[in-house]
Design a protein around this motif. Sequence first.
Motif, short mmCIF file in Angstrom:
data_model
loop_
_atom_site.label_atom_id
_atom_site.label_comp_id
_atom_site.label_asym_id
_atom_site.label_seq_id
_atom_site.Cartn_x
_atom_site.Cartn_y
_atom_site.Cartn_z
N LEU A 39 0.73 -1.10 0.13
CA LEU A 39 0.02 0.23 -0.05
C LEU A 39 1.18 1.21 -0.14
CD1 LEU A 39 -2.70 -1.21 2.55
CD2 LEU A 39 -3.16 -0.79 -0.27
N VAL A 40 1.82 1.14 0.47
CA VAL A 40 2.98 2.61 0.86
C VAL A 40 3.46 2.86 -0.73
CG1 VAL A 40 5.06 3.38 1.34
CG2 VAL A 40 3.32 2.09 2.99
N VAL A 41 4.09 1.63 -0.96
CA VAL A 41 4.23 1.63 -2.62
C VAL A 41 3.77 1.96 -3.71
CG1 VAL A 41 5.64 0.31 -4.93
CG2 VAL A 41 6.09 -0.47 -2.24
N SER A 42 2.42 1.35 -3.69
CA SER A 42 1.31 2.31 -4.59
C SER A 42 0.97 3.46 -4.70
CB SER A 42 -0.03 1.28 -4.15
OG SER A 42 -0.14 1.17 -3.56
N SER A 43 1.21 4.34 -3.26
CA SER A 43 1.03 5.58 -2.96
C SER A 43 1.93 6.09 -2.94
CB SER A 43 -0.26 5.17 -1.78
OG SER A 43 0.61 5.20 -0.65
N ILE A 44 2.69 6.38 -2.46
CA ILE A 44 3.78 7.21 -2.15
C ILE A 44 4.87 7.74 -2.94
CG2 ILE A 44 5.98 5.35 -1.90
CD1 ILE A 44 5.43 8.98 0.79
N PHE A 45 4.86 6.51 -4.17
CA PHE A 45 5.69 7.40 -5.26
C PHE A 45 4.48 8.26 -6.51
CE2 PHE A 45 7.96 3.47 -4.52
CZ PHE A 45 9.42 4.01 -4.93
N LYS A 46 3.41 8.54 -5.96
CA LYS A 46 2.28 9.24 -6.63
C LYS A 46 2.58 10.69 -5.66
CE LYS A 46 -1.08 5.70 -8.62
NZ LYS A 46 -1.41 4.34 -7.98
N GLU A 47 2.25 10.30 -4.50
CA GLU A 47 2.08 11.44 -3.69
C GLU A 47 3.57 12.14 -3.95
OE1 GLU A 47 1.37 10.59 0.35
OE2 GLU A 47 -0.07 9.03 -0.26
N ALA A 50 6.84 -7.64 -1.10
CA ALA A 50 6.59 -7.00 -1.74
C ALA A 50 6.42 -6.29 -3.00
CB ALA A 50 6.95 -5.43 -0.73
N GLY A 51 7.80 -6.57 -3.41
CA GLY A 51 8.61 -6.79 -4.80
C GLY A 51 9.82 -5.38 -4.41
N PHE A 52 10.67 -5.59 -3.19
CA PHE A 52 11.65 -4.85 -2.80
C PHE A 52 12.81 -5.65 -3.54
CE2 PHE A 52 9.19 -1.84 -1.07
CZ PHE A 52 9.47 -1.07 -0.02
N PHE A 90 13.37 -0.02 -3.67
CA PHE A 90 12.29 -0.49 -4.71
C PHE A 90 12.09 1.08 -6.04
CE2 PHE A 90 7.77 -0.34 -6.93
CZ PHE A 90 8.01 -1.12 -6.52
N LEU A 91 11.84 0.57 -6.71
CA LEU A 91 11.93 2.41 -7.87
C LEU A 91 11.15 2.64 -8.45
CD1 LEU A 91 15.82 0.80 -9.29
CD2 LEU A 91 15.31 2.45 -7.11
N SER A 92 10.98 4.00 -8.74
CA SER A 92 9.46 4.20 -9.50
C SER A 92 9.48 3.98 -10.37
CB SER A 92 9.57 6.07 -9.25
OG SER A 92 10.85 5.92 -9.82
N THR A 93 9.98 3.10 -11.37
CA THR A 93 9.82 2.25 -12.43
C THR A 93 9.89 1.39 -12.34
OG1 THR A 93 12.66 1.53 -12.45
CG2 THR A 93 11.99 4.24 -13.70
N GLU A 94 9.67 0.73 -10.98
CA GLU A 94 9.53 -0.48 -10.78
C GLU A 94 8.20 -0.92 -10.76
OE1 GLU A 94 13.40 -2.72 -9.20
OE2 GLU A 94 12.23 -1.67 -8.14
N LEU A 95 7.55 0.54 -10.31
CA LEU A 95 5.86 0.11 -10.11
C LEU A 95 5.14 -0.29 -10.78
CD1 LEU A 95 4.63 1.74 -7.80
CD2 LEU A 95 3.91 3.80 -8.99
N LYS A 96 4.92 -0.21 -11.88
CA LYS A 96 4.57 -0.93 -12.30
C LYS A 96 3.67 -2.71 -12.69
CE LYS A 96 7.51 -1.38 -16.41
NZ LYS A 96 8.51 -0.44 -16.17
N LEU A 97 5.21 -3.13 -12.01
CA LEU A 97 5.45 -4.41 -11.49
C LEU A 97 4.42 -4.77 -10.57
CD1 LEU A 97 9.06 -5.03 -12.31
CD2 LEU A 97 7.71 -5.69 -13.82
N VAL A 98 4.16 -3.93 -9.63
CA VAL A 98 3.28 -4.58 -8.93
C VAL A 98 1.71 -3.44 -8.82
CG1 VAL A 98 4.75 -4.04 -6.87
CG2 VAL A 98 3.82 -2.50 -6.96
N ASP A 99 1.37 -2.97 -9.22
CA ASP A 99 0.43 -2.49 -9.36
C ASP A 99 -0.64 -3.53 -10.40
OD1 ASP A 99 0.73 0.13 -8.92
OD2 ASP A 99 0.72 0.98 -10.84
#
Length: 192
Positions: free
Chosen positions: A124-132, A157-159, A183-192
């Motif tokens: 949940l943190v990963v899915s929101s922190i890069f957007k915020e 969690a994908g780290f 966890f890098l912002s470029t990896e976000l699509k991998l957990v969405d």
Amino acid sequence: MEGASPSANQMKKRWEEQISESNISLRPLQLSDLDAFMAWASDDQVSRFCTWNTYTSKEAALNYIKDTVLPHPWYRAICFKNQVVGGISVNKPKSGDDSCRRELAYGLAAKYWGRGIATQAVKLVVSSIFKECPYLIRLEAMVDVDNIGSQRVLEKAGFHKEGVLRKYIIVKGRIVDVVMYSFLSTELKLVD
């Protein structure tokens, strides 16, 4: 066999069925959460690998919530079925050359360990922190090499495990090795 007690696997499956994404949420910790906070922050098992000491008094815990948690830019209560069972934070933004990265930390009541709650909270943190925080490129977490459970949480969690930082930090008077995860912002699509 009628009336037979459920096996350990059956019990685990029932518990896992109760743990779903809809049962886990994050919200700001409030002063009214003091008793829930004490339930996990006063447990030596929980604080064993943390930089903070076990809270032994409600007054000290209340002061921590007032002075540190409430003004913190990104500290959240981990809730299971709307009950506070832990806390998770992303440290304050760094400046200069370090402004592209922040550090994740979390603690969870021991009775909820091994149930997927911490993993879901981290997701949940990963899915929101890069957007915020659109300037954020890297979210990192450092885990004591002996804290195998927390290492599993981050990996699920994908780290990515980057390696061991030897004799990196002093925790409660002991110099410890930590495992660095990121966890890098470029990896976000991998957990969405």
